[in-house]
Motif scaffolding. Structure first.
Motif, PDB file in Angstrom:
ATOM      1  N   SER A 159       0.820  -1.211   0.000  1.00 15.22           N
ATOM      2  CA  SER A 159       0.000   0.000   0.000  1.00 15.22           C
ATOM      3  C   SER A 159       0.852   1.257   0.000  1.00 15.22           C
ATOM      4  O   SER A 159       1.754   1.413   0.827  1.00 15.22           O
ATOM      5  CB  SER A 159      -0.913  -0.016   1.238  1.00 15.22           C
ATOM      6  N   GLN A 160       0.530   2.182  -0.904  1.00 16.10           N
ATOM      7  CA  GLN A 160       1.265   3.447  -0.980  1.00 16.10           C
ATOM      8  C   GLN A 160       1.181   4.255   0.317  1.00 16.10           C
ATOM      9  O   GLN A 160       2.219   4.707   0.820  1.00 16.10           O
ATOM     10  CB  GLN A 160       0.746   4.302  -2.152  1.00 16.10           C
ATOM     11  N   MET A 196      -3.847   1.893 -12.630  1.00 18.43           N
ATOM     12  CA  MET A 196      -2.919   1.340 -13.614  1.00 18.43           C
ATOM     13  C   MET A 196      -2.223   0.096 -13.069  1.00 18.43           C
ATOM     14  O   MET A 196      -2.040  -0.898 -13.786  1.00 18.43           O
ATOM     15  CB  MET A 196      -1.883   2.409 -14.005  1.00 18.43           C
ATOM     16  N   PHE A 197      -1.877   0.112 -11.789  1.00 20.01           N
ATOM     17  CA  PHE A 197      -1.246  -1.059 -11.175  1.00 20.01           C
ATOM     18  C   PHE A 197      -2.211  -2.243 -11.181  1.00 20.01           C
ATOM     19  O   PHE A 197      -1.837  -3.368 -11.508  1.00 20.01           O
ATOM     20  CB  PHE A 197      -0.810  -0.723  -9.745  1.00 20.01           C
ATOM     21  N   TRP A 198      -3.456  -1.998 -10.823  1.00 23.92           N
ATOM     22  CA  TRP A 198      -4.456  -3.072 -10.833  1.00 23.92           C
ATOM     23  C   TRP A 198      -4.643  -3.622 -12.239  1.00 23.92           C
ATOM     24  O   TRP A 198      -4.686  -4.834 -12.448  1.00 23.92           O
ATOM     25  CB  TRP A 198      -5.784  -2.551 -10.292  1.00 23.92           C
ATOM     26  N   MET A 211       5.372   5.989  -7.607  1.00 22.15           N
ATOM     27  CA  MET A 211       6.108   4.739  -7.762  1.00 22.15           C
ATOM     28  C   MET A 211       5.198   3.531  -7.962  1.00 22.15           C
ATOM     29  O   MET A 211       5.661   2.469  -8.388  1.00 22.15           O
ATOM     30  CB  MET A 211       7.013   4.502  -6.545  1.00 22.15           C
ATOM     31  N   GLN A 212       3.908   3.655  -7.690  1.00 18.78           N
ATOM     32  CA  GLN A 212       3.003   2.506  -7.832  1.00 18.78           C
ATOM     33  C   GLN A 212       2.893   2.023  -9.282  1.00 18.78           C
ATOM     34  O   GLN A 212       3.075   0.827  -9.541  1.00 18.78           O
ATOM     35  CB  GLN A 212       1.627   2.846  -7.255  1.00 18.78           C
ATOM     36  N   PRO A 213       2.629   2.900 -10.252  1.00 16.51           N
ATOM     37  CA  PRO A 213       2.621   2.411 -11.638  1.00 16.51           C
ATOM     38  C   PRO A 213       4.009   1.994 -12.115  1.00 16.51           C
ATOM     39  O   PRO A 213       4.125   1.137 -12.995  1.00 16.51           O
ATOM     40  CB  PRO A 213       2.073   3.600 -12.441  1.00 16.51           C
ATOM     41  N   VAL A 214       5.051   2.590 -11.540  1.00 17.60           N
ATOM     42  CA  VAL A 214       6.413   2.164 -11.892  1.00 17.60           C
ATOM     43  C   VAL A 214       6.600   0.689 -11.556  1.00 17.60           C
ATOM     44  O   VAL A 214       7.217  -0.074 -12.309  1.00 17.60           O
ATOM     45  CB  VAL A 214       7.466   3.026 -11.154  1.00 17.60           C
ATOM     46  N   ALA A 215       6.021   0.267 -10.428  1.00 16.76           N
ATOM     47  CA  ALA A 215       6.134  -1.133 -10.011  1.00 16.76           C
ATOM     48  C   ALA A 215       5.388  -2.074 -10.937  1.00 16.76           C
ATOM     49  O   ALA A 215       5.627  -3.283 -10.918  1.00 16.76           O
ATOM     50  CB  ALA A 215       5.624  -1.294  -8.583  1.00 16.76           C
ATOM     51  N   SER A 216       4.498  -1.532 -11.771  1.00 16.24           N
ATOM     52  CA  SER A 216       3.787  -2.374 -12.741  1.00 16.24           C
ATOM     53  C   SER A 216       4.569  -2.520 -14.038  1.00 16.24           C
ATOM     54  O   SER A 216       4.127  -3.217 -14.951  1.00 16.24           O
ATOM     55  CB  SER A 216       2.407  -1.781 -13.037  1.00 16.24           C
ATOM     56  N   GLY A 217       5.711  -1.849 -14.124  1.00 20.95           N
ATOM     57  CA  GLY A 217       6.549  -1.928 -15.314  1.00 20.95           C
ATOM     58  C   GLY A 217       6.530  -0.696 -16.180  1.00 20.95           C
ATOM     59  O   GLY A 217       7.135  -0.669 -17.254  1.00 20.95           O
ATOM     60  N   ALA A 226       8.614  -6.129  -6.067  1.00 19.10           N
ATOM     61  CA  ALA A 226       8.571  -7.575  -6.295  1.00 19.10           C
ATOM     62  C   ALA A 226       7.143  -8.051  -6.552  1.00 19.10           C
ATOM     63  O   ALA A 226       6.898  -9.259  -6.654  1.00 19.10           O
ATOM     64  CB  ALA A 226       9.160  -8.314  -5.096  1.00 19.10           C
ATOM     65  N   ALA A 227       6.202  -7.115  -6.680  1.00 17.53           N
ATOM     66  CA  ALA A 227       4.786  -7.465  -6.741  1.00 17.53           C
ATOM     67  C   ALA A 227       4.449  -8.322  -7.952  1.00 17.53           C
ATOM     68  O   ALA A 227       3.642  -9.260  -7.847  1.00 17.53           O
ATOM     69  CB  ALA A 227       3.930  -6.204  -6.747  1.00 17.53           C
TER      70      ALA A 227
END
Length: 241
Positions: A11-12, A113-115, A175-181, A216-217
């Motif tokens: 969670s952000q 976007m992450f979802w 950084m949340q969408p960054v973690a999605s690639g 690592a998500a």
């Protein structure tokens, strides 16, 4: 007495509170609440927060939910350096302005976007339609543009020359969408330079530690038991599709 900090580092908002506590040497007891395991619906957590969301804190007999309220409470209780939540009326207003705006803007669009890129394909067992991705990307780009042009402008940080709670709340969302690639910084030199300043001020080691789980998500979700995620399917259909 240390504060009990209930978080899931996926969670952000949890990451913003965690970073703030660590950076300011606020004593706390880390309480991991695994959202994907439904621990926020358990009886123990219900005594801490009836809203059933993280982060939450317990300070003695006092329980508090909502990350913004928690950050403000900790800043004032522990008398953290003024730049985090400035006493100056107009600087504090700038911090409050950003934190009031971000909930249904950068937070919502980055989370969506992450979802769409990471969680929903796993839950539904198929890729998200391209038109849904395109619409979500358009919304995210609009929020990122406002972050640059309205809030950062030509300043080092959102409230001026020093970092504040606003920057901390902003960076974890970006950084949340960054973690999605996604590389949200490509073609955005102002946003990239701001990210570098925030990361340097926080400290790279702490920054990386706080984001280790979310980075690592993709691998974590790929190996996750499908049945564990089915509880989210109604929410997915209602909110995202």
């Amino acid at each position: 007495m240390s504060v009990q900090l209930y978080v899931d580092m996926f969670s952000q908002p949890c990451r913003s509170v965690y970073i703030f506590c660590k950076k300011n040497n606020i004593p706390f007891e880390f309480k991991d609440v695994a959202l994907f395991d439904g621990e926020h619906f358990g009886d123990e957590f219900g005594k801490i927060n009836l809203i059933r969301k993280v982060p939450a804190i317990k300070d003695g007999d006092f329980c508090l939910a909502e990350s913004i309220a928690i950050l403000q409470y900790l800043a004032e209780k522990y008398k953290t350096p003024d730049f985090w939540y400035p006493a100056d009326l107009q600087k504090r207003a700038r911090v409050n302005e950003y934190m009031s705006w971000q909930h249904m803007a950068i937070r919502w669009h980055g989370s969506k976007m992450f979802w769409l890129r990471v969680l929903i394909p796993k839950i539904l067992g198929k890729a998200v339609p391209q038109d849904k991705l395109d619409a979500a990307l358009e919304d995210l780009n609009g929020s990122l543009k406002l972050l640059e042009e309205k809030f950062i402008q030509d300043k080092p940080f959102i409230a001026g020359d020093q970092i504040s709670l606003a920057d901390l709340v902003a960076i974890v969302e970006v950084m949340q969408p960054v973690a999605s690639g996604m590389d949200v910084f490509e073609g955005r030199p102002k946003l990239s330079a701001w990210r570098d300043r925030v990361q340097e001020t926080i400290g790279k080691e702490l920054f990386d530690e706080a984001h280790e789980k979310i980075f690592a998500a993709k691998e974590t979700v790929a190996t996750m038991d499908d049945s564990k995620l089915q509880v989210f399917k109604p929410k997915v259909m209602r909110l995202f599709l």
